[in-house]
Motif scaffolding. Structure first.
Motif, PDB file in Angstrom:
ATOM      1  N   ARG A 143      19.232  24.092  44.721  1.00  0.00           N
ATOM      2  CA  ARG A 143      18.394  23.937  43.521  1.00  0.00           C
ATOM      3  C   ARG A 143      19.149  24.234  42.222  1.00  0.00           C
ATOM      4  NH1 ARG A 143      12.890  24.788  44.635  1.00  0.00           N
ATOM      5  NH2 ARG A 143      12.586  24.442  42.409  1.00  0.00           N
ATOM      6  N   ALA A 144      20.391  24.688  42.327  1.00  0.00           N
ATOM      7  CA  ALA A 144      21.139  25.115  41.139  1.00  0.00           C
ATOM      8  C   ALA A 144      21.766  23.928  40.421  1.00  0.00           C
ATOM      9  CB  ALA A 144      22.221  26.114  41.545  1.00  0.00           C
ATOM     10  N   ASP A 145      21.813  24.043  39.098  1.00  0.00           N
ATOM     11  CA  ASP A 145      22.518  23.059  38.276  1.00  0.00           C
ATOM     12  C   ASP A 145      23.990  23.418  38.149  1.00  0.00           C
ATOM     13  OD1 ASP A 145      20.201  21.441  37.316  1.00  0.00           O
ATOM     14  OD2 ASP A 145      19.582  23.377  36.505  1.00  0.00           O
ATOM     15  N   LEU A 146      24.305  24.702  38.255  1.00  0.00           N
ATOM     16  CA  LEU A 146      25.673  25.189  38.106  1.00  0.00           C
ATOM     17  C   LEU A 146      25.880  26.325  39.097  1.00  0.00           C
ATOM     18  CD1 LEU A 146      27.568  25.935  34.859  1.00  0.00           C
ATOM     19  CD2 LEU A 146      27.357  27.730  36.552  1.00  0.00           C
ATOM     20  N   ILE A 147      26.969  26.267  39.835  1.00  0.00           N
ATOM     21  CA  ILE A 147      27.327  27.352  40.753  1.00  0.00           C
ATOM     22  C   ILE A 147      28.774  27.727  40.477  1.00  0.00           C
ATOM     23  CG2 ILE A 147      27.634  28.092  43.144  1.00  0.00           C
ATOM     24  CD1 ILE A 147      25.508  26.027  43.941  1.00  0.00           C
ATOM     25  N   THR A 148      29.008  28.998  40.227  1.00  0.00           N
ATOM     26  CA  THR A 148      30.357  29.517  40.073  1.00  0.00           C
ATOM     27  C   THR A 148      30.592  30.504  41.197  1.00  0.00           C
ATOM     28  OG1 THR A 148      30.288  29.275  37.678  1.00  0.00           O
ATOM     29  CG2 THR A 148      31.940  30.776  38.568  1.00  0.00           C
ATOM     30  N   GLU A 149      31.671  30.291  41.942  1.00  0.00           N
ATOM     31  CA  GLU A 149      32.009  31.184  43.041  1.00  0.00           C
ATOM     32  C   GLU A 149      33.228  32.008  42.666  1.00  0.00           C
ATOM     33  OE1 GLU A 149      32.919  31.143  47.823  1.00  0.00           O
ATOM     34  OE2 GLU A 149      32.435  29.284  46.803  1.00  0.00           O
ATOM     35  N   MET A 150      33.051  33.329  42.641  1.00  0.00           N
ATOM     36  CA  MET A 150      34.154  34.239  42.357  1.00  0.00           C
ATOM     37  C   MET A 150      34.919  34.474  43.657  1.00  0.00           C
ATOM     38  SD  MET A 150      33.294  34.672  39.263  1.00  0.00           S
ATOM     39  CE  MET A 150      31.922  34.851  38.128  1.00  0.00           C
ATOM     40  N   LYS A 151      36.213  34.239  43.626  1.00  0.00           N
ATOM     41  CA  LYS A 151      37.048  34.386  44.823  1.00  0.00           C
ATOM     42  C   LYS A 151      37.828  35.692  44.745  1.00  0.00           C
ATOM     43  CE  LYS A 151      40.880  32.290  47.283  1.00  0.00           C
ATOM     44  NZ  LYS A 151      41.887  31.225  47.279  1.00  0.00           N
ATOM     45  N   LEU A 152      37.789  36.466  45.804  1.00  0.00           N
ATOM     46  CA  LEU A 152      38.546  37.705  45.876  1.00  0.00           C
ATOM     47  C   LEU A 152      40.004  37.403  46.221  1.00  0.00           C
ATOM     48  CD1 LEU A 152      38.696  40.805  45.922  1.00  0.00           C
ATOM     49  CD2 LEU A 152      38.113  40.689  48.351  1.00  0.00           C
ATOM     50  N   VAL A 153      40.902  37.794  45.348  1.00  0.00           N
ATOM     51  CA  VAL A 153      42.332  37.695  45.610  1.00  0.00           C
ATOM     52  C   VAL A 153      42.899  39.089  45.846  1.00  0.00           C
ATOM     53  CG1 VAL A 153      44.576  36.986  44.652  1.00  0.00           C
ATOM     54  CG2 VAL A 153      42.530  35.573  44.256  1.00  0.00           C
ATOM     55  N   ARG A 154      42.519  40.036  44.982  1.00  0.00           N
ATOM     56  CA  ARG A 154      42.952  41.429  45.116  1.00  0.00           C
ATOM     57  C   ARG A 154      41.891  42.286  44.442  1.00  0.00           C
ATOM     58  NH1 ARG A 154      47.900  41.340  42.537  1.00  0.00           N
ATOM     59  NH2 ARG A 154      48.754  40.585  44.489  1.00  0.00           N
ATOM     60  N   HIS A 155      41.644  43.468  45.000  1.00  0.00           N
ATOM     61  CA  HIS A 155      40.661  44.389  44.415  1.00  0.00           C
ATOM     62  C   HIS A 155      41.195  45.809  44.532  1.00  0.00           C
ATOM     63  CE1 HIS A 155      36.919  46.395  43.454  1.00  0.00           C
ATOM     64  NE2 HIS A 155      36.398  45.229  43.136  1.00  0.00           N
ATOM     65  N   PRO A 156      40.959  46.657  43.526  1.00  0.00           N
ATOM     66  CA  PRO A 156      41.424  48.046  43.589  1.00  0.00           C
ATOM     67  C   PRO A 156      40.913  48.805  44.817  1.00  0.00           C
ATOM     68  CG  PRO A 156      40.649  47.530  41.386  1.00  0.00           C
ATOM     69  CD  PRO A 156      40.335  46.346  42.246  1.00  0.00           C
ATOM     70  N   TYR A 157      39.715  48.456  45.312  1.00  0.00           N
ATOM     71  CA  TYR A 157      39.177  49.127  46.504  1.00  0.00           C
ATOM     72  C   TYR A 157      40.154  49.024  47.675  1.00  0.00           C
ATOM     73  CZ  TYR A 157      34.446  49.420  44.470  1.00  0.00           C
ATOM     74  OH  TYR A 157      33.357  49.704  43.684  1.00  0.00           O
ATOM     75  N   GLN A 158      40.867  47.892  47.766  1.00  0.00           N
ATOM     76  CA  GLN A 158      41.810  47.669  48.856  1.00  0.00           C
ATOM     77  C   GLN A 158      42.978  48.654  48.807  1.00  0.00           C
ATOM     78  OE1 GLN A 158      42.548  43.605  47.771  1.00  0.00           O
ATOM     79  NE2 GLN A 158      41.132  42.806  49.327  1.00  0.00           N
ATOM     80  N   GLN A 159      43.198  49.241  47.627  1.00  0.00           N
ATOM     81  CA  GLN A 159      44.268  50.229  47.449  1.00  0.00           C
ATOM     82  C   GLN A 159      43.714  51.650  47.429  1.00  0.00           C
ATOM     83  OE1 GLN A 159      46.647  49.013  43.971  1.00  0.00           O
ATOM     84  NE2 GLN A 159      45.568  47.057  44.171  1.00  0.00           N
ATOM     85  N   GLY A 160      42.437  51.785  47.742  1.00  0.00           N
ATOM     86  CA  GLY A 160      41.809  53.097  47.763  1.00  0.00           C
ATOM     87  C   GLY A 160      41.381  53.606  46.400  1.00  0.00           C
ATOM     88  N   ILE A 161      41.351  52.737  45.393  1.00  0.00           N
ATOM     89  CA  ILE A 161      40.935  53.134  44.043  1.00  0.00           C
ATOM     90  C   ILE A 161      39.427  52.982  43.935  1.00  0.00           C
ATOM     91  CG2 ILE A 161      41.155  52.636  41.576  1.00  0.00           C
ATOM     92  CD1 ILE A 161      43.966  51.497  42.226  1.00  0.00           C
ATOM     93  N   GLN A 162      38.775  54.064  43.556  1.00  0.00           N
ATOM     94  CA  GLN A 162      37.310  54.063  43.454  1.00  0.00           C
ATOM     95  C   GLN A 162      36.845  53.299  42.211  1.00  0.00           C
ATOM     96  OE1 GLN A 162      35.264  55.288  45.898  1.00  0.00           O
ATOM     97  NE2 GLN A 162      37.232  55.426  46.935  1.00  0.00           N
ATOM     98  N   ALA A 163      35.536  53.058  42.137  1.00  0.00           N
ATOM     99  CA  ALA A 163      34.934  52.337  41.006  1.00  0.00           C
ATOM    100  C   ALA A 163      35.254  53.048  39.699  1.00  0.00           C
ATOM    101  CB  ALA A 163      33.424  52.253  41.197  1.00  0.00           C
ATOM    102  N   GLN A 164      35.605  52.271  38.695  1.00  0.00           N
ATOM    103  CA  GLN A 164      36.017  52.798  37.404  1.00  0.00           C
ATOM    104  C   GLN A 164      34.928  52.562  36.346  1.00  0.00           C
ATOM    105  OE1 GLN A 164      39.262  54.393  36.978  1.00  0.00           O
ATOM    106  NE2 GLN A 164      38.818  54.371  39.178  1.00  0.00           N
ATOM    107  N   ARG A 165      34.638  53.609  35.571  1.00  0.00           N
ATOM    108  CA  ARG A 165      33.688  53.477  34.470  1.00  0.00           C
ATOM    109  C   ARG A 165      34.174  52.401  33.494  1.00  0.00           C
ATOM    110  NH1 ARG A 165      29.811  56.598  32.596  1.00  0.00           N
ATOM    111  NH2 ARG A 165      30.395  58.301  33.980  1.00  0.00           N
ATOM    112  N   GLY A 166      33.264  51.543  33.085  1.00  0.00           N
ATOM    113  CA  GLY A 166      33.624  50.461  32.169  1.00  0.00           C
ATOM    114  C   GLY A 166      34.136  49.223  32.865  1.00  0.00           C
ATOM    115  N   ILE A 167      34.422  49.323  34.152  1.00  0.00           N
ATOM    116  CA  ILE A 167      34.860  48.163  34.936  1.00  0.00           C
ATOM    117  C   ILE A 167      33.785  47.773  35.948  1.00  0.00           C
ATOM    118  CG2 ILE A 167      36.626  47.215  36.475  1.00  0.00           C
ATOM    119  CD1 ILE A 167      37.618  47.865  33.614  1.00  0.00           C
ATOM    120  N   GLU A 168      33.398  48.738  36.782  1.00  0.00           N
ATOM    121  CA  GLU A 168      32.342  48.462  37.778  1.00  0.00           C
ATOM    122  C   GLU A 168      30.959  48.882  37.291  1.00  0.00           C
ATOM    123  OE1 GLU A 168      35.762  47.685  40.163  1.00  0.00           O
ATOM    124  OE2 GLU A 168      35.388  49.582  39.144  1.00  0.00           O
ATOM    125  N   PHE A 169      30.885  49.819  36.367  1.00  0.00           N
ATOM    126  CA  PHE A 169      29.563  50.273  35.906  1.00  0.00           C
ATOM    127  C   PHE A 169      29.629  50.723  34.477  1.00  0.00           C
ATOM    128  CE2 PHE A 169      31.718  53.844  37.874  1.00  0.00           C
ATOM    129  CZ  PHE A 169      31.486  54.895  37.010  1.00  0.00           C
TER     130      PHE A 169
END
Length: 197
Positions: free
Chosen positions: A171-197
């Motif tokens: 039903r969507a007119d536009l779909i954007t799919e965000m692809k994971l290439v690298r994420h800080p979580y994979q390096q054990g870095i927790q959520a950062q203020r101003g980035i994740e929340f």
């Protein structure tokens, strides 16, 4: 007449909510009235909540309303309105003892979305993390499709979250799919203020 669009931000990469918030800011600057309903996030303080509170406070301090002329707004002088409401109770697993409470909160948020959608007060409605709500069993695709069926033709509707169901995507007119290439979580870095929340 404005042609309302149904837009979906999905995928396993970061940036779905961030993109929707950027769209909300652009719409607000263009004079649109924007409501953001967060289906999973609770009342916890986040950067987006603080920023939107400051934007609306600034409007109040300047004495602006929809009838005021604002130089260089690019939309006939009219500034928009933006509001964010956190409706969720946080993430919940289906086997959680509190799952029924989370489902009820999602149903309440869906009811609020329908009420606000039909009120005529908004040009854009962002349903943040609603795809998570469907993926996690808090809502069914059929319940969300009923909301899409009720959408006024001029309203822009944005749905965010991983795992958009095929019935919603169709039903969507536009779909954007965000692809994971690298994420800080994979390096054990927790959520950062101003980035994740």
């Amino acid at each position: 007449m404005q042609h309302g669009l149904v837009m979906v931000h999905t995928g396993d990469g970061k940036g779905k909510t961030t993109a929707a918030l950027g769209l909300a800011l652009r719409a607000w600057g263009a004079g649109l009235r924007v409501l953001i309903l967060q289906f999973i996030k609770s009342d916890r303080e986040t950067g987006e909540k603080k920023a939107i509170e400051r934007l609306t406070a600034l409007d109040g301090l300047c004495g602006l309303d929809d009838s005021d002329d604002v130089p260089d707004a690019g939309n006939g002088g009219r500034m928009g309105h933006i509001e964010l409401r956190s409706c969720g109770l946080g993430f919940a697993r289906r086997d959680s003892a509190h799952f029924a409470e989370h489902r009820q909160a999602a149903l309440d948020a869906l009811g609020m979305a329908r009420h606000e959608m039909l009120s005529g007060q908004w040009d854009m409605l962002i349903l943040d993390e609603i795809n998570y709500a469907m993926r996690g069993g808090l809502l069914t695709p059929e319940e969300v499709l009923a909301l899409l069926d009720a959408r006024p033709a001029s309203m822009h509707l944005v749905l965010t979250g991983r795992g958009v169901p095929d019935k919603i995507a169709a039903r969507a007119d536009l779909i954007t799919e965000m692809k994971l290439v690298r994420h800080p979580y994979q390096q054990g870095i927790q959520a950062q203020r101003g980035i994740e929340f």
